[in-house]
Design an enzyme around this catalytic site. Structure first.
Site, PDB file in Angstrom:
ATOM      1  N   LEU A 151       0.830  -1.198   0.000  1.00  0.00           N
ATOM      2  CA  LEU A 151       0.000   0.000   0.000  1.00  0.00           C
ATOM      3  C   LEU A 151       0.868   1.253   0.000  1.00  0.00           C
ATOM      4  O   LEU A 151       0.513   2.266  -0.613  1.00  0.00           O
ATOM      5  CB  LEU A 151      -0.935   0.008   1.211  1.00  0.00           C
ATOM      6  CG  LEU A 151      -1.872   1.212   1.264  1.00  0.00           C
ATOM      7  CD1 LEU A 151      -2.860   1.182   0.117  1.00  0.00           C
ATOM      8  CD2 LEU A 151      -2.607   1.267   2.598  1.00  0.00           C
ATOM      9  N   TYR A 152       1.991   1.197   0.688  1.00  0.00           N
ATOM     10  CA  TYR A 152       2.917   2.339   0.667  1.00  0.00           C
ATOM     11  C   TYR A 152       3.280   2.709  -0.766  1.00  0.00           C
ATOM     12  O   TYR A 152       3.191   3.872  -1.170  1.00  0.00           O
ATOM     13  CB  TYR A 152       4.176   1.996   1.467  1.00  0.00           C
ATOM     14  CG  TYR A 152       5.318   2.964   1.253  1.00  0.00           C
ATOM     15  CD1 TYR A 152       5.208   4.292   1.642  1.00  0.00           C
ATOM     16  CD2 TYR A 152       6.511   2.542   0.669  1.00  0.00           C
ATOM     17  CE1 TYR A 152       6.258   5.178   1.442  1.00  0.00           C
ATOM     18  CE2 TYR A 152       7.555   3.419   0.469  1.00  0.00           C
ATOM     19  CZ  TYR A 152       7.427   4.740   0.865  1.00  0.00           C
ATOM     20  OH  TYR A 152       8.463   5.614   0.660  1.00  0.00           O
ATOM     21  N   ALA A 153       3.679   1.714  -1.552  1.00  0.00           N
ATOM     22  CA  ALA A 153       4.027   1.969  -2.949  1.00  0.00           C
ATOM     23  C   ALA A 153       2.834   2.502  -3.726  1.00  0.00           C
ATOM     24  O   ALA A 153       2.972   3.408  -4.562  1.00  0.00           O
ATOM     25  CB  ALA A 153       4.548   0.692  -3.592  1.00  0.00           C
ATOM     26  N   THR A 155       0.364   4.331  -2.616  1.00  0.00           N
ATOM     27  CA  THR A 155       0.111   5.746  -2.300  1.00  0.00           C
ATOM     28  C   THR A 155       1.128   6.651  -2.983  1.00  0.00           C
ATOM     29  O   THR A 155       0.792   7.753  -3.413  1.00  0.00           O
ATOM     30  CB  THR A 155       0.145   6.003  -0.782  1.00  0.00           C
ATOM     31  OG1 THR A 155       1.442   5.711  -0.246  1.00  0.00           O
ATOM     32  CG2 THR A 155      -0.906   5.178  -0.056  1.00  0.00           C
ATOM     33  N   LYS A 156       2.360   6.189  -3.098  1.00  0.00           N
ATOM     34  CA  LYS A 156       3.378   7.005  -3.760  1.00  0.00           C
ATOM     35  C   LYS A 156       3.137   7.082  -5.265  1.00  0.00           C
ATOM     36  O   LYS A 156       3.367   8.127  -5.895  1.00  0.00           O
ATOM     37  CB  LYS A 156       4.773   6.446  -3.459  1.00  0.00           C
ATOM     38  CG  LYS A 156       5.234   6.723  -2.037  1.00  0.00           C
ATOM     39  CD  LYS A 156       5.306   8.215  -1.770  1.00  0.00           C
ATOM     40  CE  LYS A 156       5.934   8.556  -0.457  1.00  0.00           C
ATOM     41  NZ  LYS A 156       6.098  10.016  -0.281  1.00  0.00           N
TER      42      LYS A 156
END
Length: 338
Positions: A151-153, A155-156
């Site tokens: 999910l981090y990726a 959002t970026k």
């Protein structure tokens, strides 16, 4: 020039603010100083910045729209370097909701405030993690990034798409930087080098994932900061060579917007076990390795193609891992008194 640096208490933000202050800029350093990792380390970074002429500290959450609007109204920054974010691939697996406020709402607030203030250039942090399931190495800005593995990726990657929309609609120059495994003094405690150093000095085992079969494009902080500043000084412009009719238009630029995306790394991946051996040498101690399988959301290798950044800005990272790890170990021993 007054420059807003968000995430100024963070690792890259702190070093970027120092570099800008050293060349005489006024830096408004914005940070919420949350407890994702040791707030005392963040406070120590801010205390060092506070001793520098031209630094203004603001304790503001980028997800707090009225507070952020007040910062822009009071300080009227001409440029923004947006480094505030909820970081961490592994943390996003167990704490997904932590990423919505800072990485999505917060970035929208930065975009909106920047366009209203007619900011001359918005540089923002993306990540090498956007390459996700892509297995073609080295990672190029021309590669597809449609399969994020955390999910981090995700959002970026969303930030990159949001930036293009604002660049197109409002002519806001936006440049995204895909960082590759940054390390060095004043680094993040959740990153491998910091965790390994702490464990080895304590006589504890270090967790080595994928049974050590990992490669990372470790990039020293000074090289990263030089690249960030070089990019900031060169506002994005529409690319006259961009072809909207092509079956595969360049995803890293735009002919209809002042928009760019660059990889920023060393461009020389290091096997994880070699990295550990360098650290052992600098510490004068052997590591106890706890070999583990791959973690969810992680990838086996990262490798940056930085040719576009070198072509456009002269970026040329020069710090070998042996030098960078040695400087980190020296800082760690001094800071923690070990």
């Amino acid at each position: 020039m007054t420059i807003l640096v968000t995430g100024a208490a963070g690792f890259i933000g702190y070093h970027t603010a120092e570099a800008l202050l050293a060349r005489g800029e006024t830096v408004v350093g914005l940070d919420i100083v949350n407890d994702y990792y040791d707030p005392a380390l963040k406070e120590a970074r801010l205390a060092r910045l506070a001793r520098r002429s031209g630094f203004v500290e603001m304790r503001v959450d980028v997800a707090d729209r009225p507070a952020l609007e007040d910062v822009f109204a009071r300080h009227r920054p001409r440029g923004v370097i947006h480094l505030a974010a909820q970081a961490g691939v592994r943390y996003s697996v167990s704490n997904p909701h932590a990423y919505a406020g800072s990485n999505l709402v917060g970035f929208l607030n930065i975009l909106e405030c920047s366009r209203q203030a007619r900011v001359e250039h918005l540089v923002y942090a993306s990540t090498s993690s956007v390459y996700g399931a892509n297995a073609a190495l080295p990672f190029s800005e021309q590669h597809g990034v449609g399969h994020p593995m955390s999910l981090y990726a995700a959002t970026k990657r969303a930030n990159e798409v949001m930036a293009h929309s604002y660049a197109h609609l409002y002519g806001l120059p936006c440049t995204g930087l895909r960082f590759f495994t940054v390390y060095g003094p004043w680094g993040r405690p959740d990153m491998a080098l910091f965790k390994f150093t702490r464990a080895i000095l304590s006589g504890e085992a270090i967790d080595v994932y994928n049974n050590g079969d990992m490669r990372r494009d470790f990039t020293y902080i000074d090289d990263i900061v030089e690249g960030v500043v070089r990019v900031f000084d060169r506002p994005a412009r529409p690319d006259p060579a961009w072809d909207a009719a092509s079956p595969h238009p360049d995803p890293s630029s735009s002919g209809i917007a002042p928009f760019r995306i660059y990889n920023i790394g060393r461009g020389s991946p290091v096997p994880l076990m070699d990295f550990i051996r360098v650290l052992e040498e600098k510490l004068g101690r052997r590591a106890i390795c706890n070999m583990l399988p791959m973690q969810p959301g992680d990838v086996a290798a990262t490798f940056a193609d930085t040719s576009a950044l070198a072509r456009d800005t002269g970026y040329a990272p020069s710090t070998p891992v042996e030098t960078g790890v040695g400087r980190f170990v020296d800082w760690y021993r001094e800071y923690y008194g070990v």
